[in-house]
Design a protein around this motif. Structure first.
Motif, mmCIF file in Angstrom:
data_model
loop_
_atom_site.group_PDB
_atom_site.id
_atom_site.type_symbol
_atom_site.label_atom_id
_atom_site.label_comp_id
_atom_site.label_asym_id
_atom_site.label_seq_id
_atom_site.Cartn_x
_atom_site.Cartn_y
_atom_site.Cartn_z
ATOM 1 N N MET A 1 0.793 -1.373 -0.236
ATOM 2 C CA MET A 1 0.121 -0.079 -0.132
ATOM 3 C C MET A 1 0.513 1.622 0.044
ATOM 4 N N LEU A 2 1.806 1.431 0.910
ATOM 5 C CA LEU A 2 2.958 2.331 0.623
ATOM 6 C C LEU A 2 3.227 2.671 -0.514
ATOM 7 N N VAL A 3 3.618 1.361 -1.145
ATOM 8 C CA VAL A 3 4.982 1.926 -2.603
ATOM 9 C C VAL A 3 3.971 2.111 -3.860
ATOM 10 N N ARG A 4 2.317 1.196 -3.415
ATOM 11 C CA ARG A 4 1.577 2.327 -4.604
ATOM 12 C C ARG A 4 1.104 3.722 -4.308
ATOM 13 N N GLU A 5 0.582 3.796 -3.064
ATOM 14 C CA GLU A 5 0.311 5.503 -2.478
ATOM 15 C C GLU A 5 1.613 6.673 -2.962
ATOM 16 N N LEU A 6 2.798 6.242 -2.828
ATOM 17 C CA LEU A 6 3.842 7.022 -2.937
ATOM 18 C C LEU A 6 3.973 6.795 -4.641
ATOM 19 N N GLU A 7 4.031 5.833 -5.550
ATOM 20 C CA GLU A 7 4.195 5.613 -6.653
ATOM 21 C C GLU A 7 2.939 6.641 -7.624
ATOM 22 N N ASN A 8 1.910 6.852 -6.698
ATOM 23 C CA ASN A 8 0.857 7.834 -7.159
ATOM 24 C C ASN A 8 1.340 9.450 -6.701
ATOM 25 N N ALA A 9 2.028 9.265 -6.042
ATOM 26 C CA ALA A 9 2.526 10.792 -6.016
ATOM 27 C C ALA A 9 3.758 11.668 -6.208
ATOM 28 N N VAL A 10 4.307 10.125 -7.158
ATOM 29 C CA VAL A 10 5.298 10.482 -7.478
ATOM 30 C C VAL A 10 4.846 10.796 -9.258
ATOM 31 N N LYS A 11 3.569 10.524 -9.686
ATOM 32 C CA LYS A 11 3.138 10.655 -11.196
ATOM 33 C C LYS A 11 2.843 11.780 -11.298
ATOM 34 N N ASP A 12 3.067 13.206 -9.676
ATOM 35 C CA ASP A 12 2.792 14.056 -10.255
ATOM 36 C C ASP A 12 4.282 15.433 -10.284
ATOM 37 N N MET A 13 5.620 14.508 -9.978
ATOM 38 C CA MET A 13 6.416 15.132 -10.293
ATOM 39 C C MET A 13 7.486 14.815 -11.190
ATOM 40 N N HIS A 14 8.361 15.091 -11.506
ATOM 41 C CA HIS A 14 9.610 15.170 -12.770
ATOM 42 C C HIS A 14 9.975 13.282 -12.616
ATOM 43 N N TYR A 15 10.150 12.799 -11.789
ATOM 44 C CA TYR A 15 10.589 11.760 -11.881
ATOM 45 C C TYR A 15 10.860 10.961 -13.159
ATOM 46 N N THR A 16 12.006 9.779 -13.778
ATOM 47 C CA THR A 16 11.610 9.673 -14.721
ATOM 48 C C THR A 16 12.171 7.800 -13.798
ATOM 49 N N THR A 17 12.491 7.921 -12.945
ATOM 50 C CA THR A 17 13.079 6.742 -12.111
ATOM 51 C C THR A 17 12.732 6.648 -10.982
ATOM 52 N N LEU A 18 12.602 5.394 -10.301
ATOM 53 C CA LEU A 18 12.723 5.084 -8.820
ATOM 54 C C LEU A 18 14.290 4.417 -8.607
ATOM 55 N N TYR A 19 14.866 4.720 -7.784
ATOM 56 C CA TYR A 19 15.759 4.224 -7.359
ATOM 57 C C TYR A 19 15.429 3.897 -5.949
ATOM 58 N N LEU A 20 16.336 2.850 -5.319
ATOM 59 C CA LEU A 20 16.228 2.171 -4.167
ATOM 60 C C LEU A 20 16.849 1.528 -3.723
ATOM 61 N N HIS A 21 18.458 1.033 -2.763
ATOM 62 C CA HIS A 21 18.534 -0.098 -2.555
ATOM 63 C C HIS A 21 18.509 -0.622 -0.718
ATOM 64 N N THR A 22 18.251 -1.750 -1.050
ATOM 65 C CA THR A 22 18.202 -2.719 0.043
ATOM 66 C C THR A 22 19.096 -3.715 0.398
ATOM 67 N N HIS A 23 18.856 -4.494 0.889
ATOM 68 C CA HIS A 23 20.534 -5.602 1.762
ATOM 69 C C HIS A 23 19.512 -7.572 2.022
ATOM 70 N N ARG A 24 20.875 -8.189 1.046
ATOM 71 C CA ARG A 24 19.767 -9.326 1.656
ATOM 72 C C ARG A 24 19.349 -10.309 2.837
ATOM 73 N N PHE A 25 20.423 -9.455 3.412
ATOM 74 C CA PHE A 25 20.418 -10.131 5.130
ATOM 75 C C PHE A 25 18.450 -9.605 5.412
ATOM 76 N N LEU A 26 18.584 -9.126 4.959
ATOM 77 C CA LEU A 26 16.824 -8.626 5.511
ATOM 78 C C LEU A 26 16.082 -9.401 4.716
ATOM 79 N N PRO A 27 15.118 -10.188 5.609
ATOM 80 C CA PRO A 27 14.622 -10.990 5.184
ATOM 81 C C PRO A 27 12.925 -11.264 4.324
#
Length: 176
Positions: free
Chosen positions: A118-144
């Motif tokens: 739900m959080l990701v979906r709402e964030l993506e909806n908010a980003v639609k009104d911004m100038h970005y073309t890409t969403l970037y993130l980093h995570t870690h393999r040790f996080l299940p």
């Protein structure tokens, strides 16, 4: 919303308002300390030290929280302009084209109910009104389950670092 059938109350996802800033920071720092016990939690990250400037007074950033009745905040996610600081993806994004997803946390007692999605979906909806073309993130393999979670959200692995942090870099195009 079948994925939330075990919850009595369906969470609402909202942009943090002035009166919620302190609670949003407390929530994210509490979960961050549980997820990353090896980090120093005595000092707030810069974006939290200057929360209003980074998230509330900026047209290209936002911080969302998932609210659950009396439980209060049970999840968080933010977006900031990607600043090019990460060597593993250096040169991948044109200036000001990428946003970085930050501080995506769900209270352990409320995981596996679809709140993160739900959080990701709402964030993506908010980003639609911004100038970005890409969403970037980093995570870690040790996080299940973290890498698989982001893959289910449509993100692709673009680089991995074989270091103590087991960092996995991922991105997703927002349009075009």
């Amino acid at each position: 919303m079948e994925f939330l059938t075990q919850l009595q109350i369906i969470p609402t996802v909202v942009a943090v308002q002035e009166l919620q800033v302190h609670d949003a920071i407390d929530f994210a720092m509490r979960v961050r300390s549980e997820v990353f016990p090896m980090m120093d939690h005595t000092r707030l990250p810069v974006d939290f030290e200057q929360f209003r400037e980074h998230y509330m007074d900026s047209d290209d950033a936002i911080f969302l929280v998932a609210m659950m009745g009396d439980a209060g905040i049970v999840g968080s996610i933010g977006i900031l302009p990607y600043d090019g600081r990460i060597e593993a993806v250096e040169g991948r994004y044109a200036a000001q084209s990428a946003a970085e997803i930050v501080k995506c946390y769900v209270d352990p007692a409320y995981r596996r109910y679809g709140i993160g999605s739900m959080l990701v979906r709402e964030l993506e909806n908010a980003v639609k009104d911004m100038h970005y073309t890409t969403l970037y993130l980093h995570t870690h393999r040790f996080l299940p389950g973290a890498v698989d979670f982001w893959k289910r959200q449509g993100f692709t692995v673009i680089a991995e670092q074989d270091d103590d942090w087991q960092t996995v870099h991922m991105d997703k195009f927002t349009r075009k």
